[in-house]
Design a protein around this motif. Structure first.
Motif, short mmCIF file in Angstrom:
data_model
loop_
_atom_site.label_atom_id
_atom_site.label_comp_id
_atom_site.label_asym_id
_atom_site.label_seq_id
_atom_site.Cartn_x
_atom_site.Cartn_y
_atom_site.Cartn_z
N HIS A 268 36.67 38.91 51.52
CA HIS A 268 36.04 37.81 50.78
C HIS A 268 34.64 38.21 50.33
O HIS A 268 34.24 37.94 49.18
CB HIS A 268 35.98 36.56 51.66
CG HIS A 268 37.31 35.98 51.99
ND1 HIS A 268 37.93 35.02 51.22
CD2 HIS A 268 38.15 36.24 53.02
CE1 HIS A 268 39.08 34.69 51.76
NE2 HIS A 268 39.25 35.42 52.85
N ASP A 269 33.89 38.85 51.22
CA ASP A 269 32.53 39.28 50.88
C ASP A 269 32.56 40.32 49.76
O ASP A 269 31.72 40.27 48.85
CB ASP A 269 31.84 39.87 52.11
CG ASP A 269 31.55 38.81 53.18
OD1 ASP A 269 31.55 37.61 52.84
OD2 ASP A 269 31.33 39.20 54.34
N ARG B 294 33.30 38.64 46.41
CA ARG B 294 32.10 37.96 45.87
C ARG B 294 31.06 38.96 45.39
O ARG B 294 30.32 38.68 44.45
CB ARG B 294 31.51 37.03 46.93
CG ARG B 294 32.29 35.75 47.13
CD ARG B 294 31.49 34.74 47.93
NE ARG B 294 31.34 35.16 49.31
CZ ARG B 294 32.16 34.84 50.29
NH1 ARG B 294 33.22 34.08 50.03
NH2 ARG B 294 31.95 35.25 51.52
N LYS C 161 43.21 33.74 43.15
CA LYS C 161 43.49 32.73 44.17
C LYS C 161 44.90 32.19 43.97
O LYS C 161 45.33 31.89 42.85
CB LYS C 161 42.47 31.60 44.10
CG LYS C 161 42.60 30.58 45.23
CD LYS C 161 41.42 29.63 45.26
CE LYS C 161 40.17 30.31 45.82
NZ LYS C 161 39.07 29.36 46.05
#
Length: 211
Positions: free
Chosen positions: A122-123, A126, A134
């Motif tokens: 996730h990091d 981003r 998604k």
């Protein structure tokens, strides 16, 4: 539930929203809604949604009326034909989306592959160093971006290309990497990137809206 979906995604006329006055304005509203619908509705609800759209045109223009283009002099599609074409395109996009997702990994899979925490994928998404889309509230990561031989487990140069690519919609970004380009001799950007020609793919990404 259906009426709620209509209110949220298709912008049908309501007391709080101005009813479209022309066929063109109605079709414009439908087209604007399409991107919001993609990826947010179960496929089984798409036909119901579009039946509502068709019914909402009552009183706008004759759905079967055909106009003549002042430019070409040829008959233009009717409102009904236009909406049918939009529906067909939407269903094709859903099918394409499913095919893409079938070749993806979950965040848990990626974390296990990296030997990292579940937050790491996730990091990195981003931070713009991983591609993901998604699906049902969860990030899915295309398998082809990973390379066990690379220093960080990702195809070399992917972060540079992502930084240069002006496309912002996640599925659009994924499809750009997968689509063969004439400028790349019929190869997809990810293939060229996997061959190590990072600068060439970066240049192609920068030129997306310059063509």
């Amino acid at each position: 539930m259906t009426d709620d979906l209509i209110s949220r995604f298709v912008m049908l006329p309501s007391p709080a929203r101005r009813r479209p006055r022309t066929k063109q304005e109605a079709v414009s509203q439908i087209m604007e809604s399409e991107q919001r619908v993609i990826g947010q509705l179960p496929r089984a609800q798409v036909d119901v949604l579009w039946d509502k759209v068709l019914g909402a045109r009552d009183g706008i223009d004759d759905a079967t009326a055909r106009t003549i283009s002042p430019v070409t002099g040829e008959a233009q599609p009717t409102a009904e034909e236009t909406v049918a074409a939009l529906k067909d395109n939407m269903l094709k996009e859903f099918a394409l989306r499913r095919r893409v997702i079938e070749a993806c990994l979950s965040a848990a899979d990626v974390a296990a592959m990296f030997g990292a925490s579940r937050q790491t994928p996730h990091d990195r998404f981003r931070a713009g160093t991983l591609l993901a889309i998604k699906d049902r509230g969860q990030l899915r990561f295309p398998l082809w971006q990973f390379d066990p031989q690379a220093a960080d487990g990702v195809v070399e140069g992917l972060d540079r290309v992502l930084a240069a690519l002006p496309i912002t919609q996640p599925l659009g970004r994924v499809l750009w990497f997968m689509t063969p380009k004439p400028q790349l001799q019929g190869r997809a950007p990810i293939q060229v990137l996997q061959d190590g020609d990072v600068d060439r793919v970066v240049a192609e990404a920068q030129a997306v809206y310059a063509k």
